[in-house]
Design a protein around this motif. Structure first.
Motif, PDB file in Angstrom:
ATOM      1  N   VAL A 112      37.620  48.932  45.623  1.00  9.39           N
ATOM      2  CA  VAL A 112      38.177  48.291  44.424  1.00  9.39           C
ATOM      3  C   VAL A 112      38.663  46.882  44.746  1.00  9.39           C
ATOM      4  O   VAL A 112      38.363  45.927  44.019  1.00  9.39           O
ATOM      5  N   ILE A 113      39.393  46.719  45.822  1.00 14.32           N
ATOM      6  CA  ILE A 113      39.906  45.395  46.200  1.00 14.32           C
ATOM      7  C   ILE A 113      38.757  44.439  46.503  1.00 14.32           C
ATOM      8  O   ILE A 113      38.760  43.281  46.062  1.00 14.32           O
ATOM      9  N   PHE A 114      37.762  44.914  47.236  1.00 12.17           N
ATOM     10  CA  PHE A 114      36.599  44.091  47.552  1.00 12.17           C
ATOM     11  C   PHE A 114      35.874  43.661  46.278  1.00 12.17           C
ATOM     12  O   PHE A 114      35.481  42.499  46.131  1.00 12.17           O
ATOM     13  N   SER A 115      35.714  44.586  45.339  1.00 13.21           N
ATOM     14  CA  SER A 115      34.998  44.253  44.099  1.00 13.21           C
ATOM     15  C   SER A 115      35.806  43.290  43.236  1.00 13.21           C
ATOM     16  O   SER A 115      35.229  42.414  42.573  1.00 13.21           O
ATOM     17  N   LEU A 116      37.117  43.406  43.240  1.00  9.79           N
ATOM     18  CA  LEU A 116      37.948  42.449  42.488  1.00  9.79           C
ATOM     19  C   LEU A 116      37.824  41.055  43.080  1.00  9.79           C
ATOM     20  O   LEU A 116      37.827  40.057  42.354  1.00  9.79           O
ATOM     21  N   GLY A 117      37.705  40.988  44.405  1.00 12.16           N
ATOM     22  CA  GLY A 117      37.465  39.688  45.042  1.00 12.16           C
ATOM     23  C   GLY A 117      36.133  39.101  44.611  1.00 12.16           C
ATOM     24  O   GLY A 117      36.020  37.898  44.360  1.00 12.16           O
ATOM     25  N   GLY A 118      35.129  39.950  44.512  1.00 14.72           N
ATOM     26  CA  GLY A 118      33.821  39.496  44.042  1.00 14.72           C
ATOM     27  C   GLY A 118      33.882  39.008  42.610  1.00 14.72           C
ATOM     28  O   GLY A 118      33.213  38.035  42.246  1.00 14.72           O
ATOM     29  N   LEU A 119      34.671  39.672  41.790  1.00 17.20           N
ATOM     30  CA  LEU A 119      34.837  39.212  40.410  1.00 17.20           C
ATOM     31  C   LEU A 119      35.499  37.835  40.377  1.00 17.20           C
ATOM     32  O   LEU A 119      35.135  36.970  39.585  1.00 17.20           O
TER      33      LEU A 119
END
Length: 170
Positions: A112-119
């Protein structure tokens, strides 16, 4: 000592051992006749203790996980007293449930944290492809977190039902 006396002593010891271990045929406790009051009291105390730890695991959902550490510490403290009894399976069950839940919670949180960074990156670079991949990872991360919560609740409920029925968990 007469042969009959040895047999009676042996039967009493077997009854005590059977009280502390589940009956392999139907996984229920055998009769407590002939069991010392101390052994019966100790078993009842450990059963009550396990009820408390299962309860604390359930309550931890309503405290944002703040109480999650309390039952695991309690389980480690009393685990040795249940060694060799059917109650040991409950201590092990709760401990394994805790650690596997922690591992999968961390994996889901990291995704989740990694994907929020990608967003965040996709917003600054105006890249639709990064955003699409990030939403996919976000869904995967939340899926892992959701499955972990359901799996944890399932294990707590299954273990608690087995404890109420006075049988071991697998």
């Amino acid at each position: 000592m007469l042969p009959d006396d040895r047999q009676t002593t042996s039967n009493t010891q077997n009854t005590q051992r059977n009280f502390n271990q589940p009956d392999n045929r139907n996984t229920t406790l055998t009769s407590t006749a002939g069991v010392s009051p101390r052994a019966e009291t100790d078993a009842n105390a450990l059963i009550s203790y396990n009820h408390l730890t299962y309860f604390l695991y359930v309550v931890s959902y309503f405290t944002a996980g703040l109480l999650w550490i309390v039952p695991i510490v309690m389980n480690y403290l009393k685990r040795g007293e249940a060694q060799g009894t059917w109650l040991a399976t409950h201590f092990d069950w709760q401990i394994k449930t805790f650690w596997y839940s922690i591992v999968f919670f961390l994996i889901g949180s990291a995704i989740v944290i990694f994907s929020l960074g990608g967003l965040g990156v996709s917003i600054f670079t105006e890249s639709g492809h990064v955003a699409a991949g990030s939403f996919g990872l976000l869904a995967l991360g939340f899926g892992i977190l959701g499955i972990t919560v359901l799996w944890h609740l399932y294990r707590i409920v299954r273990g608690w039902i087995a404890l109420v029925d006075k049988r071991p968990v697998p």
